[in-house]
Design a protein around this motif. Structure first.
Motif, mmCIF file in Angstrom:
data_model
loop_
_atom_site.group_PDB
_atom_site.id
_atom_site.type_symbol
_atom_site.label_atom_id
_atom_site.label_comp_id
_atom_site.label_asym_id
_atom_site.label_seq_id
_atom_site.Cartn_x
_atom_site.Cartn_y
_atom_site.Cartn_z
ATOM 1 N N LEU A 42 0.995 -1.209 -0.012
ATOM 2 C CA LEU A 42 -0.096 -0.130 -0.092
ATOM 3 C C LEU A 42 0.705 1.153 -0.025
ATOM 4 O O LEU A 42 0.664 2.088 -0.711
ATOM 5 C CB LEU A 42 -1.024 -0.103 1.290
ATOM 6 N N TRP A 97 -4.545 -2.133 -12.513
ATOM 7 C CA TRP A 97 -5.135 -3.625 -12.133
ATOM 8 C C TRP A 97 -4.793 -4.754 -13.213
ATOM 9 O O TRP A 97 -5.166 -5.866 -13.019
ATOM 10 C CB TRP A 97 -6.670 -3.720 -12.090
ATOM 11 N N LEU A 116 0.311 -4.607 -5.090
ATOM 12 C CA LEU A 116 -0.857 -4.051 -4.522
ATOM 13 C C LEU A 116 -2.172 -4.828 -5.073
ATOM 14 O O LEU A 116 -2.973 -5.123 -4.170
ATOM 15 C CB LEU A 116 -1.073 -2.550 -5.398
ATOM 16 N N ARG A 117 -2.084 -5.381 -6.349
ATOM 17 C CA ARG A 117 -3.350 -6.237 -6.704
ATOM 18 C C ARG A 117 -3.289 -7.509 -5.724
ATOM 19 O O ARG A 117 -4.260 -7.902 -5.395
ATOM 20 C CB ARG A 117 -3.099 -6.611 -8.025
ATOM 21 N N THR A 133 -2.317 -7.757 -2.649
ATOM 22 C CA THR A 133 -2.708 -7.150 -1.266
ATOM 23 C C THR A 133 -4.327 -6.955 -1.292
ATOM 24 O O THR A 133 -4.997 -7.384 -0.396
ATOM 25 C CB THR A 133 -1.952 -6.198 -1.025
ATOM 26 N N VAL A 134 -4.808 -6.139 -2.515
ATOM 27 C CA VAL A 134 -6.136 -6.139 -2.443
ATOM 28 C C VAL A 134 -7.021 -7.188 -2.462
ATOM 29 O O VAL A 134 -8.073 -7.244 -1.782
ATOM 30 C CB VAL A 134 -6.575 -5.131 -3.546
ATOM 31 N N TYR A 186 -6.968 -8.935 1.226
ATOM 32 C CA TYR A 186 -7.550 -8.531 2.159
ATOM 33 C C TYR A 186 -9.066 -7.882 1.795
ATOM 34 O O TYR A 186 -9.690 -7.300 2.778
ATOM 35 C CB TYR A 186 -6.869 -7.488 2.852
ATOM 36 N N ILE A 240 -9.623 -5.363 -0.058
ATOM 37 C CA ILE A 240 -9.864 -4.005 0.069
ATOM 38 C C ILE A 240 -10.609 -3.226 -1.117
ATOM 39 O O ILE A 240 -10.544 -3.773 -2.361
ATOM 40 C CB ILE A 240 -8.453 -3.383 -0.075
ATOM 41 N N ASP A 241 -11.553 -2.264 -0.799
ATOM 42 C CA ASP A 241 -12.327 -1.858 -1.493
ATOM 43 C C ASP A 241 -11.788 -1.079 -2.652
ATOM 44 O O ASP A 241 -10.674 -0.130 -2.508
ATOM 45 C CB ASP A 241 -13.509 -0.702 -1.160
ATOM 46 N N GLN A 242 -11.721 -1.312 -3.994
ATOM 47 C CA GLN A 242 -10.945 -0.704 -5.152
ATOM 48 C C GLN A 242 -11.406 0.662 -5.250
ATOM 49 O O GLN A 242 -10.764 1.653 -5.812
ATOM 50 C CB GLN A 242 -11.202 -1.696 -6.556
ATOM 51 N N PHE A 250 -9.109 3.369 -4.106
ATOM 52 C CA PHE A 250 -7.928 3.927 -4.916
ATOM 53 C C PHE A 250 -8.242 4.940 -5.828
ATOM 54 O O PHE A 250 -7.521 5.894 -6.564
ATOM 55 C CB PHE A 250 -7.199 2.500 -5.644
ATOM 56 N N GLN A 291 -7.999 2.066 3.532
ATOM 57 C CA GLN A 291 -7.448 0.841 2.944
ATOM 58 C C GLN A 291 -6.466 -0.007 3.820
ATOM 59 O O GLN A 291 -6.419 -1.063 3.645
ATOM 60 C CB GLN A 291 -6.363 1.429 1.798
#
Length: 342
Positions: free
Chosen positions: A56, A88, A98-99, A101-102, A105, A107-109, A112, A148
């Motif tokens: 992140l 992406w 990053l992708r 990790t998203v 977990y 994480i709401d795109q 970003f 995030q």
């Protein structure tokens, strides 16, 4: 030692693909080089969660470098557009980490997209009239950083309860950066401190630039900065109750980060608000001293967390499938920049 620590983090997170390990390692190096306070606080997290924070941070830094670079505005805008369009799917190491990790977990795109929208504002907005005008920028540049992070940190209860506090802490970090970097931002033609707050003390852009250029003390500038430092302390106080809402093993990290960043405000006060021509920095020795109690607390919390995870692992087969211990637990997935900086 750095490589060994990085390897241990990746092993603990279950990241085995060589290219993906290299991607996370690249993000970790960026964090270690450019976000010293943030990196130090990250070391207090459970080892399996640290690569996600590095990813992140790496993305935020990658974007910052575009906006604060020396390229023409049109080219900066084009690079931001390309980044948002391809982030992406692009093979850049930081974006690969990053992708992953998203995905790990959840994480709401959209967070970003909000972040990149604020970064685009830096290309054409040079000042903000009021705190209300600054709010949209700060949501994207700072509030979403806290949001995030929240899935990575995990919460002890519903995530929605912790979200306002996480966003507030991100904003507190960002306001601290604004106050620390006011001279550097002036050199870039930007003022992030609301003009209405400055004007109330008889300070306008010209007066601020004169004080920056000459280095001479200005009582009006001092009063304005003192007012804004007091406001920022209040934002930290507003964010503080959220730490108790986090997963216990994440609390030492966030508490230490808040103390270290708030320490920058203390240094500004100690300098009698003379920050236009020098950066207020918490010395390394003091950072380590502040972090030491957090290390002790983190060690105890992490040991308890591993014990819980080991005893519950047979009942949580999904954890093994993505390689992140406890990542599917109710704590991590219950109902989230530090603006980032030194």
């Amino acid at each position: 030692m750095g490589c060994t620590v990085s390897t241990r983090e990746l092993d603990a997170a279950g990241i085995t693909d060589p290219d993906l390990r290299a991607a996370y390692t690249a993000s970790r190096q960026i964090n270690a080089s450019h976000g010293r306070t943030y990196f130090l606080a990250t070391r207090l997290l459970p080892i399996a969660d640290r690569p996600a924070v590095h990813a992140l941070y790496g993305f935020a830094r990658l974007t910052d470098d575009i906006v604060d670079g020396t390229l023409p505005k049109s080219q900066q805008a084009a690079e931001l557009f390309t980044l948002e369009r391809t982030m992406w799917s692009d093979g850049h190491p930081v974006l690969r980490a990053l992708r992953d990790t998203v995905a790990r977990y959840g994480i709401d795109q959209a967070l970003f997209a909000d972040f990149l929208a604020s970064m685009r504002m830096d290309l054409h907005v040079t000042e903000y009239a009021t705190f209300e005008d600054l709010a949209t920028y700060m949501h994207g540049s700072a509030g979403v950083i806290g949001l995030q992070m929240l899935p990575v940190l995990g919460t002890a209860g519903p995530r929605a309860e912790a979200e306002p506090y996480a966003a507030a802490l991100g904003e507190a970090f960002q306001l601290t950066n604004f106050l620390r970097d006011v001279g550097e931002d002036l050199d870039r033609g930007r003022i992030y401190l609301p003009m209405a707050e400055l004007n109330a003390f008889g300070v306008d852009r010209a007066r601020l630039r004169w004080a920056h250029r000459t280095g001479k003390p200005d009582p009006n500038v001092r009063k304005a900065l003192a007012h804004l430092v007091a406001h920022t302390y209040a934002v930290y106080r507003r964010a503080e109750p959220g730490i108790a809402l986090l997963r216990p093993e994440s609390r030492p990290c966030v508490s230490t980060a808040a103390t270290l960043y708030r320490g920058i405000l203390d240094r500004i006060v100690d300098a009698d608000y003379s920050v236009l021509n020098r950066r207020a920095v918490v010395p390394t020795g003091q950072r380590l001293w502040v972090a030491l109690p957090g290390v002790t607390r983190a060690a105890g919390q992490n040991a308890k967390a591993w014990a819980r995870r080991l005893t519950s692992r047979p009942r949580s087969p999904r954890n093994a499938s993505i390689g992140v211990p406890g990542s599917e637990s109710s704590e991590v997935n219950s109902h989230r920049r530090i603006s980032l900086g030194e």
